[in-house]
Design a protein around this motif. Structure first.
Motif, PDB file in Angstrom:
ATOM      1  N   ARG A  94      30.408  44.489  41.575  1.00  0.00           N
ATOM      2  CA  ARG A  94      31.555  45.201  42.139  1.00  0.00           C
ATOM      3  C   ARG A  94      31.856  46.481  41.357  1.00  0.00           C
ATOM      4  N   LEU A  95      31.761  46.414  40.055  1.00  0.00           N
ATOM      5  CA  LEU A  95      32.083  47.608  39.258  1.00  0.00           C
ATOM      6  C   LEU A  95      30.991  48.678  39.400  1.00  0.00           C
ATOM      7  N   ASP A  96      29.742  48.224  39.471  1.00  0.00           N
ATOM      8  CA  ASP A  96      28.641  49.193  39.588  1.00  0.00           C
ATOM      9  C   ASP A  96      28.612  49.870  40.957  1.00  0.00           C
ATOM     10  N   ASN A  97      29.254  49.242  41.939  1.00  0.00           N
ATOM     11  CA  ASN A  97      29.203  49.796  43.291  1.00  0.00           C
ATOM     12  C   ASN A  97      30.536  50.361  43.775  1.00  0.00           C
ATOM     13  N   ASP A  98      31.518  50.387  42.911  1.00  0.00           N
ATOM     14  CA  ASP A  98      32.833  50.893  43.318  1.00  0.00           C
ATOM     15  C   ASP A  98      33.423  51.718  42.163  1.00  0.00           C
ATOM     16  N   PRO A  99      33.130  53.021  42.142  1.00  0.00           N
ATOM     17  CA  PRO A  99      33.583  53.872  41.034  1.00  0.00           C
ATOM     18  C   PRO A  99      35.088  53.831  40.823  1.00  0.00           C
ATOM     19  N   GLU A 100      35.830  53.730  41.922  1.00  0.00           N
ATOM     20  CA  GLU A 100      37.293  53.723  41.807  1.00  0.00           C
ATOM     21  C   GLU A 100      37.761  52.459  41.079  1.00  0.00           C
ATOM     22  N   LEU A 101      37.159  51.321  41.458  1.00  0.00           N
ATOM     23  CA  LEU A 101      37.511  50.045  40.818  1.00  0.00           C
ATOM     24  C   LEU A 101      37.087  50.062  39.353  1.00  0.00           C
ATOM     25  N   LYS A 102      35.902  50.587  39.107  1.00  0.00           N
ATOM     26  CA  LYS A 102      35.395  50.679  37.731  1.00  0.00           C
ATOM     27  C   LYS A 102      36.360  51.511  36.873  1.00  0.00           C
ATOM     28  N   ALA A 103      36.854  52.594  37.451  1.00  0.00           N
ATOM     29  CA  ALA A 103      37.789  53.450  36.704  1.00  0.00           C
ATOM     30  C   ALA A 103      39.087  52.712  36.405  1.00  0.00           C
ATOM     31  N   ARG A 104      39.569  51.941  37.388  1.00  0.00           N
ATOM     32  CA  ARG A 104      40.809  51.172  37.175  1.00  0.00           C
ATOM     33  C   ARG A 104      40.621  50.136  36.076  1.00  0.00           C
ATOM     34  N   VAL A 105      39.476  49.474  36.101  1.00  0.00           N
ATOM     35  CA  VAL A 105      39.196  48.454  35.081  1.00  0.00           C
ATOM     36  C   VAL A 105      39.032  49.123  33.718  1.00  0.00           C
ATOM     37  N   ASN A 106      38.331  50.238  33.684  1.00  0.00           N
ATOM     38  CA  ASN A 106      38.116  50.924  32.407  1.00  0.00           C
ATOM     39  C   ASN A 106      39.412  51.487  31.825  1.00  0.00           C
ATOM     40  N   GLU A 107      40.333  51.831  32.705  1.00  0.00           N
ATOM     41  CA  GLU A 107      41.640  52.289  32.230  1.00  0.00           C
ATOM     42  C   GLU A 107      42.304  51.186  31.392  1.00  0.00           C
ATOM     43  N   LYS A 108      42.168  49.957  31.852  1.00  0.00           N
ATOM     44  CA  LYS A 108      42.743  48.829  31.106  1.00  0.00           C
ATOM     45  C   LYS A 108      41.939  48.557  29.833  1.00  0.00           C
ATOM     46  N   LEU A 109      40.615  48.552  29.975  1.00  0.00           N
ATOM     47  CA  LEU A 109      39.775  48.260  28.810  1.00  0.00           C
ATOM     48  C   LEU A 109      39.976  49.308  27.702  1.00  0.00           C
ATOM     49  N   ALA A 110      40.264  50.541  28.122  1.00  0.00           N
ATOM     50  CA  ALA A 110      40.469  51.615  27.140  1.00  0.00           C
ATOM     51  C   ALA A 110      41.651  51.302  26.228  1.00  0.00           C
ATOM     52  N   GLU A 111      42.596  50.537  26.730  1.00  0.00           N
ATOM     53  CA  GLU A 111      43.777  50.182  25.924  1.00  0.00           C
ATOM     54  C   GLU A 111      43.387  49.372  24.691  1.00  0.00           C
TER      55      GLU A 111
ATOM     56  N   LYS B 310      38.794  37.898  18.541  1.00  0.00           N
ATOM     57  CA  LYS B 310      39.599  39.035  19.037  1.00  0.00           C
ATOM     58  C   LYS B 310      40.563  38.603  20.133  1.00  0.00           C
ATOM     59  N   LEU B 311      41.248  37.500  19.884  1.00  0.00           N
ATOM     60  CA  LEU B 311      42.171  36.946  20.869  1.00  0.00           C
ATOM     61  C   LEU B 311      43.349  37.889  21.155  1.00  0.00           C
ATOM     62  N   ASP B 312      43.739  38.675  20.152  1.00  0.00           N
ATOM     63  CA  ASP B 312      44.840  39.621  20.368  1.00  0.00           C
ATOM     64  C   ASP B 312      44.476  40.617  21.474  1.00  0.00           C
ATOM     65  N   GLU B 313      43.222  40.974  21.474  1.00  0.00           N
ATOM     66  CA  GLU B 313      42.724  41.912  22.496  1.00  0.00           C
ATOM     67  C   GLU B 313      42.845  41.275  23.893  1.00  0.00           C
ATOM     68  N   VAL B 314      42.491  40.002  23.964  1.00  0.00           N
ATOM     69  CA  VAL B 314      42.565  39.287  25.247  1.00  0.00           C
ATOM     70  C   VAL B 314      44.014  39.207  25.709  1.00  0.00           C
ATOM     71  N   LYS B 315      44.892  38.869  24.777  1.00  0.00           N
ATOM     72  CA  LYS B 315      46.308  38.755  25.131  1.00  0.00           C
ATOM     73  C   LYS B 315      46.863  40.088  25.623  1.00  0.00           C
ATOM     74  N   ALA B 316      46.465  41.152  24.947  1.00  0.00           N
ATOM     75  CA  ALA B 316      46.944  42.485  25.349  1.00  0.00           C
ATOM     76  C   ALA B 316      46.456  42.819  26.762  1.00  0.00           C
ATOM     77  N   LEU B 317      45.214  42.484  27.042  1.00  0.00           N
ATOM     78  CA  LEU B 317      44.673  42.787  28.376  1.00  0.00           C
ATOM     79  C   LEU B 317      45.355  41.946  29.454  1.00  0.00           C
ATOM     80  N   ILE B 318      45.608  40.692  29.142  1.00  0.00           N
ATOM     81  CA  ILE B 318      46.282  39.837  30.132  1.00  0.00           C
ATOM     82  C   ILE B 318      47.683  40.394  30.406  1.00  0.00           C
ATOM     83  N   LYS B 319      48.338  40.844  29.351  1.00  0.00           N
ATOM     84  CA  LYS B 319      49.687  41.396  29.525  1.00  0.00           C
ATOM     85  C   LYS B 319      49.665  42.655  30.405  1.00  0.00           C
ATOM     86  N   SER B 320      48.692  43.508  30.154  1.00  0.00           N
ATOM     87  CA  SER B 320      48.713  44.792  30.877  1.00  0.00           C
ATOM     88  C   SER B 320      48.002  44.732  32.232  1.00  0.00           C
TER      89      SER B 320
END
Lengths: 294, 326
Positions: A94-111, B310-320
């Motif tokens: 899903r992520l490899d085939n949907d750039p918009e979704l990938k961007a949304r997910v990466n926005e979270k992962l970037a946190e 890295k459970l803190d990372e998981v918790k942060a992601l679940i929260k956001s």
């Protein structure tokens, strides 16, 4: 010189809890075959398709995070659970085939300082053995052929369906209506593969709590099918199928009106037996339906 | 230029006439099959050349009416679409032709689809809205809104998914993948106003989406790429998004994953069962099996529950990243 196979191991939850023998036998087989497994200790549960029912986006983020850690090691991710395999591969698809979704997910992962790139492949240990290590090479390593056993393969849904996704993941998916990987593996190890209608059917695991009658019927029919095909034991690449078939024989037996108890081995345990691993290395004592032939 | 090849195939053909037969039987027919043929050609040739009493449904011959759906070696196919060459490659030269459901067989390949249509009707598969009989303008739907249907409206109601579904095979109350896809199709339609009514139907225990075993048979067999299990998952999501999830074993089972991942990263299997069932019902339902598992080392005690690094990372992601609450 042969290239050493190295994978990032996504254990999933079950191998760390209710099927410890699966993890033990995975490492035992990997050692015998010279495969290096680097455990993804940061990985979370894949959601097992149930988190996906509750919160699809959250499941995508968590699965993408798991893949990120395989990417950071520069390795192919190897799974040892059909459901982990499916959920992780579906996320990647899903992520490899949907750039918009990938961007949304990466926005979270970037946190948390991560980025999903899509650079790691995902495969199941069954296919790592068959496709990457190779059945011919495996055959040369067999020290105890399983020639005295009739073995019933039980494929588990999430390694064979949906075939389009499996094709994308493995490059050459087996056909879900006539799968052959486990059968080929059994023959390679010197065993006799038995054929029966239920080998590519559902074991009912995912409906165990919500729909116990349906689940018990499916388990009972699978065990009964293997028994009627004169199997000495069953083998499966999925720890969830294993749990259902190994531990739920009593409910299943009531559902189908027969005693359906029989040994159910993990794919890794079967390979390990043929490679000369000891019963304790393979955790054979951790079965509810006793493994009484070794 | 493609060369036409020929092979001899042995067909085991299901024969049954509900008016005259007590039990079905299989008739063996050997036939030369050419590489150009589809299954429907074989059905036609059996009727025209071998036995005129052989019965089956057919209509459009273009994969759009769904009438000719049968099973070949257990694989559900649209006879007019399925190439014989592909089946021979898959199963070899001995092929069994059967109706979609043996227990619903009326005559040979023809089945009684009454259950299918009743379940289709059950989910209110039509647009429900207060219609202005004298509208002043068109009711516009944007391409983005239309895309939300996710091809659910491609369903031709052939019944392949319905009669391949193991949940339905073992529980006749279960509504089934085709009807769920139809329910999703109208719930996803921005003009429709009956989402909650349909969710009441698909959310009900025993008949609803919670009884899906997640085997992906429906996605695999669908000849029109409707992908019913995707729609079933979407209906699960709608139940939570619309705040109509009933607090029961099924919903707690789904929600329990989020709790467990937040706490451990990994799933606490025993706790998930307790959270889903409740302590006493869990002990009553699973106590015996749990004890057997405990004896062989298949139960992890709470104090030994493994955790992800890295459970803190998981918790942060679940929260956001969490999008719904229960």
């Amino acid at each position: 010189m042969e290239k050493k196979l190295t994978y990032a191991l996504f254990t999933g939850c079950t191998a760390k809890e209710s099927t410890p023998e699966q993890l033990m036998s995975t490492y035992a087989v990997a050692e015998k075959l010279g495969i290096e497994l680097v455990e993804l200790s940061e990985a979370t549960c894949c959601g097992a398709s149930h988190l996906q029912d509750y919160d699809d986006f959250l499941s995508l983020v968590l699965n993408a995070r798991n893949i990120c850690y395989a990417e950071s090691r520069g390795m192919t991710m190897v799974t040892i659970c059909n459901t982990c395999q499916l959920n992780t591969a579906m996320t990647k698809h899903r992520l490899d085939n949907d750039p918009e979704l990938k961007a949304r997910v990466n926005e979270k992962l970037a946190e948390v300082g991560l980025e999903y790139k899509g650079t790691s492949e995902i495969t199941h240990f069954l296919y790592a053995i068959i496709d990457d290590f190779g059945l011919e090479t495996l055959k040369e390593k067999v020290v105890t052929p399983l020639s005295q056993f009739n073995i019933a393969p039980f494929y588990g849904c999430h390694n064979i369906r949906p075939s389009e996704l499996q094709n994308e993941t493995h490059g050459k998916a087996e056909n879900p209506y006539n799968p052959n990987s486990l059968d080929d593996l059994i023959v390679t190890l010197g065993g006799v593969n038995v054929d029966y209608e239920e080998k590519n059917k559902c074991c009912g695991f995912h409906a165990e709590l919500q729909a116990p009658k349906t689940a018990a019927l499916l388990t009972g029919k699978a065990l009964m099918g293997a028994m009627d095909a004169n199997a000495d034991w069953m083998v499966t690449p999925c720890p969830l199928c294993h749990l259902k078939l190994d531990t739920q024989y009593e409910h299943a037996g009531h559902a189908v009106g027969r005693d359906v108890k029989m040994p159910v081995l993990h794919m890794q345990q079967m390979v390990g037996l043929a490679l000369g691993c000891t019963p304790s290395e393979l955790g054979l004592k951790h079965h509810v339906s006793k493994v009484n032939f070794v | 230029m493609t060369t036409i090849t020929t092979q001899t195939i042995t067909f085991n053909v299901f024969r049954f006439n509900a008016e005259t037969d007590y039990l079905p039987h299989y008739k063996t027919i050997e036939m030369e099959v050419t590489s150009e043929e589809v299954v429907l050609d074989i059905l036609n040739r059996i009727k025209w050349d071998v036995d005129g009493s052989f019965s089956y449904r057919r209509s459009c011959r273009h994969g759009i009416c769904g009438a000719c759906a049968i099973k070949v070696n257990g694989k559900g196919v649209l006879a007019c679409k399925e190439r014989m060459n592909d089946l021979i490659e898959l199963f070899g030269t001995e092929l069994t032709l059967e109706p979609l459901s043996i227990k619903r067989a009326v005559k040979d390949m023809i089945i009684d689809k009454e259950d299918f249509w009743k379940k289709h009707e059950q989910v209110k598969p039509y647009l429900i809205d207060e219609i202005d009989e004298h509208p002043e303008s068109e009711n516009l739907v944007t391409p983005k809104e239309e895309a939300q249907l996710l091809e659910a409206d491609y369903c031709i109601q052939c019944g392949l998914c319905h009669y391949s579904c193991p949940s339905l095979e073992n529980n006749e109350s279960y509504i089934g993948p085709a009807a769920f896809a139809a329910a999703y199709r109208f719930n996803a339609d921005v003009r429709d106003k009956a989402t909650l009514d349909r969710l009441d139907i698909v959310n009900a225990p025993d008949q609803g989406v919670w009884d899906c075993v997640k085997c992906f048979e429906c996605q695999e067999v669908c000849p029109k790429e409707v992908n019913p299990i995707e729609k079933i998952t979407k209906l699960h999501n709608q139940v939570f998004e619309n705040g109509v999830a009933i607090n029961n074993v099924a919903t707690r089972h789904a929600v329990g994953f989020a709790h467990s991942i937040k706490k451990h990263g990994l799933l606490d299997e025993a706790e998930l069962v307790r959270y889903s069932e409740g302590t006493v019902p869990m002990l009553m339902k699973h106590g015996k099996v749990g004890f057997k598992m405990f004896k062989v080392g298949k139960v992890v005690m709470p104090w030994n529950m493994p955790k992800s690094d890295k459970l803190d990372e998981v918790k942060a992601l679940i929260k956001s990243s969490s999008t719904v609450k229960f």
